[in-house]
Design a protein around this motif. Structure first.
Motif, PDB file in Angstrom:
ATOM      1  N   LEU A 316     -90.466 113.549  24.469  1.00 45.05           N
ATOM      2  CA  LEU A 316     -89.578 112.366  24.593  1.00 45.05           C
ATOM      3  C   LEU A 316     -88.247 113.328  24.572  1.00 45.05           C
ATOM      4  CD1 LEU A 316     -88.821 109.810  24.801  1.00 45.05           C
ATOM      5  CD2 LEU A 316     -89.708 109.998  22.005  1.00 45.05           C
ATOM      6  N   ALA A 317     -87.858 113.770  23.181  1.00 42.40           N
ATOM      7  CA  ALA A 317     -87.055 114.487  23.157  1.00 42.40           C
ATOM      8  C   ALA A 317     -85.253 115.134  24.392  1.00 42.40           C
ATOM      9  CB  ALA A 317     -86.507 116.224  22.216  1.00 42.40           C
ATOM     10  N   ASP A 318     -86.743 115.899  25.465  1.00 44.07           N
ATOM     11  CA  ASP A 318     -85.759 116.493  27.219  1.00 44.07           C
ATOM     12  C   ASP A 318     -85.957 115.185  27.644  1.00 44.07           C
ATOM     13  OD1 ASP A 318     -87.425 118.762  25.670  1.00 44.07           O
ATOM     14  OD2 ASP A 318     -88.935 119.060  27.041  1.00 44.07           O
ATOM     15  N   ARG A 319     -87.031 113.932  27.827  1.00 40.81           N
ATOM     16  CA  ARG A 319     -86.625 112.701  28.386  1.00 40.81           C
ATOM     17  C   ARG A 319     -85.508 112.259  28.203  1.00 40.81           C
ATOM     18  NH1 ARG A 319     -91.872 109.062  28.524  1.00 40.81           N
ATOM     19  NH2 ARG A 319     -93.413 110.863  28.819  1.00 40.81           N
ATOM     20  N   PHE A 320     -84.665 112.658  26.732  1.00 39.25           N
ATOM     21  CA  PHE A 320     -83.178 111.716  26.417  1.00 39.25           C
ATOM     22  C   PHE A 320     -82.356 113.074  26.773  1.00 39.25           C
ATOM     23  CE2 PHE A 320     -85.509 109.559  22.776  1.00 39.25           C
ATOM     24  CZ  PHE A 320     -85.088 107.829  23.604  1.00 39.25           C
ATOM     25  N   GLU A 321     -82.792 114.160  26.988  1.00 38.77           N
ATOM     26  CA  GLU A 321     -81.862 115.208  27.508  1.00 38.77           C
ATOM     27  C   GLU A 321     -81.425 115.829  26.424  1.00 38.77           C
ATOM     28  OE1 GLU A 321     -78.670 113.967  30.422  1.00 38.77           O
ATOM     29  OE2 GLU A 321     -80.898 113.787  31.595  1.00 38.77           O
ATOM     30  N   PHE A 322     -82.167 115.879  25.648  1.00 39.00           N
ATOM     31  CA  PHE A 322     -81.428 116.379  23.308  1.00 39.00           C
ATOM     32  C   PHE A 322     -81.400 117.491  23.932  1.00 39.00           C
ATOM     33  CE2 PHE A 322     -83.055 113.596  20.509  1.00 39.00           C
ATOM     34  CZ  PHE A 322     -82.070 112.515  21.269  1.00 39.00           C
ATOM     35  N   PRO A 323     -80.172 118.569  23.039  1.00 38.88           N
ATOM     36  CA  PRO A 323     -80.014 119.982  23.043  1.00 38.88           C
ATOM     37  C   PRO A 323     -81.657 121.191  23.135  1.00 38.88           C
ATOM     38  CG  PRO A 323     -78.840 119.390  21.997  1.00 38.88           C
ATOM     39  CD  PRO A 323     -79.714 118.338  22.267  1.00 38.88           C
ATOM     40  N   LYS A 324     -82.282 121.820  24.132  1.00 37.05           N
ATOM     41  CA  LYS A 324     -83.082 122.049  24.010  1.00 37.05           C
ATOM     42  C   LYS A 324     -82.729 123.231  23.193  1.00 37.05           C
ATOM     43  CE  LYS A 324     -85.065 121.885  28.492  1.00 37.05           C
ATOM     44  NZ  LYS A 324     -85.989 120.512  28.266  1.00 37.05           N
ATOM     45  N   THR A 325     -82.862 123.141  21.687  1.00 38.93           N
ATOM     46  CA  THR A 325     -83.185 123.905  20.470  1.00 38.93           C
ATOM     47  C   THR A 325     -84.424 124.297  19.849  1.00 38.93           C
ATOM     48  OG1 THR A 325     -82.376 122.151  19.061  1.00 38.93           O
ATOM     49  CG2 THR A 325     -80.670 123.178  19.504  1.00 38.93           C
ATOM     50  N   PRO A 326     -85.092 125.583  19.541  1.00 42.32           N
ATOM     51  CA  PRO A 326     -85.859 126.041  19.011  1.00 42.32           C
ATOM     52  C   PRO A 326     -86.257 125.044  17.101  1.00 42.32           C
ATOM     53  CG  PRO A 326     -84.598 127.898  18.277  1.00 42.32           C
ATOM     54  CD  PRO A 326     -84.032 126.812  19.704  1.00 42.32           C
ATOM     55  N   VAL A 327     -87.768 124.502  16.757  1.00 44.14           N
ATOM     56  CA  VAL A 327     -87.496 123.506  15.534  1.00 44.14           C
ATOM     57  C   VAL A 327     -88.901 123.826  15.138  1.00 44.14           C
ATOM     58  CG1 VAL A 327     -86.798 121.864  17.164  1.00 44.14           C
ATOM     59  CG2 VAL A 327     -89.016 121.794  17.397  1.00 44.14           C
ATOM     60  N   ILE A 328     -89.044 125.049  15.710  1.00 43.21           N
ATOM     61  CA  ILE A 328     -90.509 125.920  14.632  1.00 43.21           C
ATOM     62  C   ILE A 328     -89.915 126.115  13.298  1.00 43.21           C
ATOM     63  CG2 ILE A 328     -92.349 127.753  13.764  1.00 43.21           C
ATOM     64  CD1 ILE A 328     -91.953 128.083  17.162  1.00 43.21           C
ATOM     65  N   GLY A 329     -90.233 125.153  12.422  1.00 40.42           N
ATOM     66  CA  GLY A 329     -89.754 125.610  10.807  1.00 40.42           C
ATOM     67  C   GLY A 329     -88.903 125.089  10.049  1.00 40.42           C
ATOM     68  N   THR A 330     -88.603 124.487  10.862  1.00 37.11           N
ATOM     69  CA  THR A 330     -86.818 123.203  10.896  1.00 37.11           C
ATOM     70  C   THR A 330     -87.133 121.863   9.639  1.00 37.11           C
ATOM     71  OG1 THR A 330     -86.011 123.316  13.302  1.00 37.11           O
ATOM     72  CG2 THR A 330     -85.511 121.586  11.739  1.00 37.11           C
ATOM     73  N   LEU A 331     -88.597 121.240   9.792  1.00 35.23           N
ATOM     74  CA  LEU A 331     -88.791 120.335   8.503  1.00 35.23           C
ATOM     75  C   LEU A 331     -88.953 121.079   7.697  1.00 35.23           C
ATOM     76  CD1 LEU A 331     -91.203 118.274  11.318  1.00 35.23           C
ATOM     77  CD2 LEU A 331     -88.819 117.463  10.280  1.00 35.23           C
ATOM     78  N   PHE A 332     -90.167 122.437   8.083  1.00 34.39           N
ATOM     79  CA  PHE A 332     -90.558 122.553   6.629  1.00 34.39           C
ATOM     80  C   PHE A 332     -89.304 123.424   5.821  1.00 34.39           C
ATOM     81  CE2 PHE A 332     -91.210 126.821   4.665  1.00 34.39           C
ATOM     82  CZ  PHE A 332     -92.653 126.121   3.706  1.00 34.39           C
TER      83      PHE A 332
END
Length: 385
Positions: A316-332
């Motif tokens: 969904l983030a890609d459909r919204f054309e959000f920046p393609k940033t790595p998110v591994i570990g972001t929520l943790f």
């Protein structure tokens, strides 16, 4: 035979393979608005706005003498609102209210970066594009915060308090916007069905409730089953007050999840309108938080994009054309920071800080609740409301 708006044809066929009854129900509601209020608003369409607004205020504020001068249809409508649904239990709201004020900071993060963004993945984004309300995203966020604060305030959903009043006001606003959009040459009825449809509102309330719980826990909140059920109860009654028909209003957690999943399958792929609204929401966050330093604004925006991508998923983030940033570990990492901060504060201090923060980023106009309605489909050409 049920008529399927053309934009939903592909999604409806796909959704029916998973749950035929729910998919058909969702599509049926794409051509429905508010069956109780919309006809009344149509009947009163020629009434001078100043009188209509006065009568709406009188009905919501229980000013009986003024309401007594209103047309019978409007008086009858408010009489029905005084009769709560048989499933309503105010006592069931208590655990959810306590949990909300304990974790309001995290619930706001989840609400803005996950819930609201995902909610605009549907064709409801077209109403924002046509009306031009994307340009007023900052105030829209503040209004959403105000509404959430009021419904989770102790006794906020009692008949005489602001959670009830604001939810009912939103019902009138939706009805008016529905009419204005329906009359607009820009609205494609054959493709999109009814503006601000019951389907979209049913989808939205399931996201506001069930997904809000899930996203809040992903950023660090902790709720037991009683608190989760209570939060769902609060949002369910809020949806009822907003005029969402019970034929698409969830009943419990499992139902909310099912409504969300089938609705999402039915909806067409997010297009330019959804992209514009979703990015507008993220980019408005620094202004709502009153961050003015350019470097800090960019830092907060980048964090919001990362959190949103981590919550709603790459697809969904890609459909919204959000920046393609790595998110591994972001929520943790975010969860750990929040929990460490909480360890260093007292419970009373956390609740006090959270309440103050919510006040600061909510809209509280000097004149109190406004009962004015938009009078033009274009937000920029409407009188203030």
């Amino acid at each position: 035979m049920m008529k399927v708006p053309s934009a939903y044809t592909e999604g409806h066929e796909k959704a029916r393979r998973y749950d035929e009854a729910r998919a058909d129900n969702y599509i049926k509601h794409t051509s429905m608005g508010d069956s109780e209020l919309d006809p009344i608003m149509e009947e009163l369409s020629s009434m001078p706005p100043v009188d209509l607004h006065r009568f709406i205020r009188a009905g919501i504020e229980q000013q009986d003498e003024v309401l007594g001068k209103a047309p019978q249809a409007l008086r009858d409508f408010f009489n029905t609102l005084d009769e709560p649904p048989p499933w309503l239990e105010y006592e069931a709201f208590r655990p959810g209210i306590r949990a909300f004020h304990a974790y309001v900071d995290l619930m706001l993060v989840a609400f803005v970066t996950g819930v609201l963004v995902e909610g605009f993945s549907t064709l409801i984004a077209k109403s924002f594009r046509i009306t031009g309300r994307v340009s007023s995203t900052e105030r829209r966020l503040q209004q959403n915060n105000r509404h959430m604060m009021d419904i989770f305030f102790p006794r906020g959903l009692y008949r005489t308090n602001d959670g009830w009043k604001l939810s009912t006001r939103i019902r009138f606003v939706h009805s008016r916007i529905r009419t204005l959009l329906a009359e607009s040459e820009e609205w494609d009825h054959e493709a999109w069905g009814t503006p601000v449809s019951a389907a979209h509102l049913g989808f939205a309330i399931s996201v506001f409730s069930k997904r809000l719980l899930e996203y809040s826990m992903q950023v660090g909140a902790r709720f037991d089953k009683e608190e989760r059920d209570s939060i769902l109860s609060i949002w369910r009654y809020t949806g009822y007050l907003m005029g969402i028909p019970e034929t698409i209003l969830y009943t419990n957690a499992a139902d909310a999840e099912a409504v969300y999943k089938i609705s999402y399958l039915c909806e067409p792929v997010a297009d330019a309108d959804s992209i514009g609204v979703a990015n507008g929401l993220i980019q408005a966050i620094p202004s709502v938080a009153d961050v003015t330093d350019p470097a800090e604004k960019q830092k907060l925006t980048d964090l919001a994009y990362r959190l949103s991508r981590a919550l709603i998923g790459n697809e969904l983030a890609d459909r919204f054309e959000f920046p393609k940033t790595p998110v591994i570990g972001t929520l943790f990492v975010y969860r750990m920071k929040q929990r460490i901060q909480r360890m260093l504060k007292s419970w009373h201090s956390i609740r006090s800080d959270n309440f103050t923060q919510l006040l600061q980023i909510s809209v509280y106009d000097d004149h109190g609740l406004s009962y004015k309605l938009p009078d033009h489909v274009k937000h920029s050409r409407s009188d203030p409301w």
